[in-house]
Scaffold this active site. Structure first.
Site, PDB file in Angstrom:
ATOM      1  N   GLU A  64       0.777  -1.231   0.000  1.00 57.42           N
ATOM      2  CA  GLU A  64       0.000   0.000   0.000  1.00 57.42           C
ATOM      3  C   GLU A  64       0.816   1.292   0.000  1.00 57.42           C
ATOM      4  O   GLU A  64       0.652   2.144   0.865  1.00 57.42           O
ATOM      5  CB  GLU A  64      -0.968  -0.006   1.193  1.00 57.42           C
ATOM      6  CG  GLU A  64      -2.014  -1.087   1.063  1.00 57.42           C
ATOM      7  CD  GLU A  64      -3.046  -1.055   2.177  1.00 57.42           C
ATOM      8  OE1 GLU A  64      -4.234  -1.151   1.837  1.00 57.42           O
ATOM      9  OE2 GLU A  64      -2.680  -0.943   3.350  1.00 57.42           O
TER      10      GLU A  64
HETATM   11  C1  ACM Z   1      -2.419  -5.244   3.933  1.00 56.23           C
HETATM   12  O1  ACM Z   1      -3.532  -5.615   4.331  1.00 56.23           O
HETATM   13  N1  ACM Z   1      -2.224  -3.979   3.607  1.00 56.23           N
HETATM   14  C2  ACM Z   1      -1.321  -6.164   3.814  1.00 56.23           C
END
Ligand code: ACM
Length: 678
Positions: free
Chosen positions: A305
């Site tokens: 992310e």
């Molecule tokens: C995640 O849930 N960002 C690994």
């Protein structure tokens, strides 16, 4: 004659429909054969260990015997608990966990190639007792068992909400009980850095200002885990999810902003600057320290992310990317290429410290060395692609237990389903899976209740043969495990009960409990988007926090209703009046009447304050929905089809009842809608 012929015809069918008799064992062993005899109810057991001496293993045997109330270590007339093992096993070396366990009237025998197998056998032994507390006995049985996957994990996230050592330890006890063997310890994120660093002390002083583990505590946890055959994989999430690092060391940032440890949830897309040597110098310092602190050869660097917006927006970083050809076909700078370059640097460091790098599936891509391990969370695709590209891989997609989904929904995903598009060689790279419990909405008080008992369903998927898929039987055994875990000190049942007692503030808690147990938090990450602002400082002590992720009351109601409606004639005219349908109807009615009458009982309490008043509409809806279902049962019983007007009105009311309040919803509304519209 006709009757017996009929019985004969029905018999194989009935035998087929019955779940295998696995009693309370969860996960189900590879092979079980129950006998008819048993070990005498009050017989004590005296351990005889035959293998390399190990104080931890001896202690584990003692714990099991204490829990079984059969510790006959010092008793003259005790029966033997014969334990034979070849060598001391080490989980981090993927040593064997296979065992055989045999209970006869004359004692108990465990055989295993390694001490890890003995630990797994002891976990099985603890689930064997039958009968009630007064007359508990160990049934005669012979078990041959081994795990399907060597990597069976639980991710615990003390970064979002700090979890004291006691929380970690009792969750390790629960993991051991269901044969999970990997604690994935998510130690840093935007909201906190949770380990003491002696070389970069601002990381814990600033990043962990509201809680961190001292290195002494880390060692304590590591030892506790090792004694239970559980390996510990630390995660230090980089280059994104790292705001707590930037708060401590602003020079890591990709822009001139200064950051505090984030009080907000969500994907912040704040990332370290991967173009500066000083970033790697700092990382190397920390990794030198942390790779020594955590002995496991696997080391998790996150990598998830980060959309690269901070890199694109910084002209210097964008220029750096252009100069190195990190551009996409359309000429835009390629964030992924820069992150891969970053990953390669980190991997080189970790290799120097003799570690294997693990990362979330975003790190997968051209240029990533094959010895990086991929944890797939966004879908199965990443798992298969990783295995095909030569990476070891771990599945977490489908095992996100923070989404308030059902145990059944986590039980279904198989890391290697029968139709997996993989060769045998590629399949071997799939190590297993991990349940992930992110803690935005779980503090140390209610954490256990968000993890257990649902995680046991994932544990079974990863341990038991792929053919073990009977959902009702899983739920039956999950109920038993839930009680077992409470006995081990888990707070998953006690903590919500204590929240309810506090909220009841002197009123009778029973109607509030009935309401809470008929509610579930809104699913997935919808809780962030319901008009209630959550920060790291928001107390998690409202009704939504006491509501179960999966309502057992509603699930059981739904299961009974399903079996009632499974009668073919029920669809057309009316239910057959058999003793079984009468029992089922009575059970459904008792529950519906309790729900129907609850609103009048709980409203006075709900009206006492604003945070309870939020739930008043759902309490009223519980009455409405229960009333509809009672009417529907009467229609079925009397064989009177519902009128079109009744159906239309019912559907409208049910739509209304599905509206969330206080970030919770009424799962009964959907159960009833299905029953009415089938
Ligand atoms: C995640 O849930 N960002 C690994």
């Amino acid at each position: 004659m006709l009757r017996s012929l009929l019985l004969l015809l029905l018999l194989p069918l009935a035998a087929f429909a019955q779940p295998a008799d696995t009693r309370q064992l969860l996960p189900v062993p590879a092979q079980v054969s129950w006998g008819k005899a048993s070990l005498a109810p009050r017989a004590l057991l005296k351990p005889q260990l035959d293998g390399p001496e190990d104080a931890q293993l001896r202690a584990a045997v003692g714990r099991t015997l204490d829990r079984l109330h059969r510790n006959g270590t010092a008793a003259a007339n005790a029966l033997p608990l014969q334990i034979r093992y070849g060598k001391l096993g080490r989980m981090e070396l993927f040593d064997e966990e296979r065992y055989s366990l045999r209970v006869t009237p004359n004692g108990v025998t465990i055989d295993a190639p390694t001490s890890l197998g003995v630990l797994r056998a002891l976990a099985t032994l603890e689930q064997l007792p039958q009968g009630d507390a007064k007359r508990s006995y160990l049934p005669e049985v012979e078990i041959q068992d081994q795990p399907r996957f060597p990597w069976r994990g639980l991710l615990i996230d003390p970064a979002r909400h700090f979890m004291p050592v006691s929380v970690i330890k009792r969750n390790l006890d629960a993991m051991a009980a269901v044969k999970l063997n990997v604690l994935h310890w998510h130690l840093s994120d935007d909201q906190g850095f949770r380990v003491e660093s002696k070389v970069l002390p601002k990381l814990h002083q600033v990043g962990g200002a509201n809680g961190y583990y001292t290195q002494e505590q880390v060692r304590e946890v590591l030892q506790y885990a090792q004694a239970r055959g559980i390996r510990v994989i630390p995660e230090f999430d980089v280059p994104g999810h790292a705001t707590a690092w930037l708060a401590a060391y602003p020079e890591l940032a990709s822009n001139d902003s200064t950051y505090g440890v984030s009080p907000r949830w969500g994907v912040l897309n704040i990332a370290m600057d991967p173009t500066k040597e000083s970033t790697y110098e700092l990382l190397d310092k920390l990794f030198a320290e942390m790779t020594a602190l955590f002995p496991d050869p696997y080391f998790h660097i996150g990598g998830d992310e980060n959309d690269g917006r901070q890199w694109r927006r910084n002209p210097r970083i964008a220029q750096y990317m252009r100069e190195r050809g990190m551009v996409k076909r359309d000429g835009a700078v390629d964030k992924h290429a820069l992150q891969t370059a970053f990953n390669r640097r980190v991997l080189t460091m970790l290799t120097k410290y003799e570690k294997r790098m693990v990362g979330w599936d975003e790190i997968l891509g051209p240029g990533l060395p094959a010895d990086a391990v991929i944890q797939s969370w966004r879908g199965k695709k990443g798992l298969y692609e990783a295995a095909k590209a030569g990476h070891q891989a771990i599945l977490s997609n489908g095992y996100y237990i923070d989404l308030y989904l059902t145990a059944a929904s986590h039980y279904a995903p198989d890391p290697i389903p029968a139709d997996a598009p993989l060769t045998d060689e590629e399949k071997k790279r799939i190590l297993g899976g991990e349940a992930t419990m992110w803690s935005e909405f779980a503090d140390s008080v209610i954490y256990d209740s968000r993890v257990w008992p649902r995680t046991a369903a994932v544990a079974e998927r990863l341990w038991s043969p792929a053919t073990v898929t009977n959902v009702p039987d899983m739920y039956r055994r999950l109920g038993a495990v839930s009680v077992q875990l409470e006995g081990l000190g888990l707070q998953h049942r006690r903590a919500p009960e204590q929240l309810l007692a506090m909220m009841a503030a002197g009123y009778d808690v029973a109607p509030l409990r009935t309401l809470a147990n008929a509610l579930e938090p809104v699913k997935e990450y919808k809780r962030h988007f319901q008009g209630f602002k959550y920060t790291t400082q928001t107390p998690l002590n409202r009704l939504v926090d006491a509501a179960p992720a999966e309502s057992e009351a509603v699930r059981q109601f739904g299961a009974t209703l399903d079996s009632l409606l499974a009668y073919p004639r029920a669809l057309i005219t009316q239910l057959p009046h058999t003793p079984e349908t009468r029992r089922q109807l009575a059970r459904l009615r008792t529950q519906l009447k309790q729900w129907q009458q609850n609103d009048a009982k709980v409203q006075p309490l709900l009206q006492t304050n604003a945070s309870l008043r939020e739930y008043a509409p759902l309490s009223t809806q519980l009455t409405v929905v229960s009333t509809l279902m009672l009417q529907r049962l009467e229609q079925l019983e009397k064989g009177k089809p519902a009128s079109a007007e009744w159906l239309a009105a019912a559907q409208k009311q049910l739509e209304q009842a599905k509206k969330p309040a206080g970030q919770t919803e009424l799962p009964l509304a959907e159960v009833v809608r299905k029953a009415i519209t089938r």
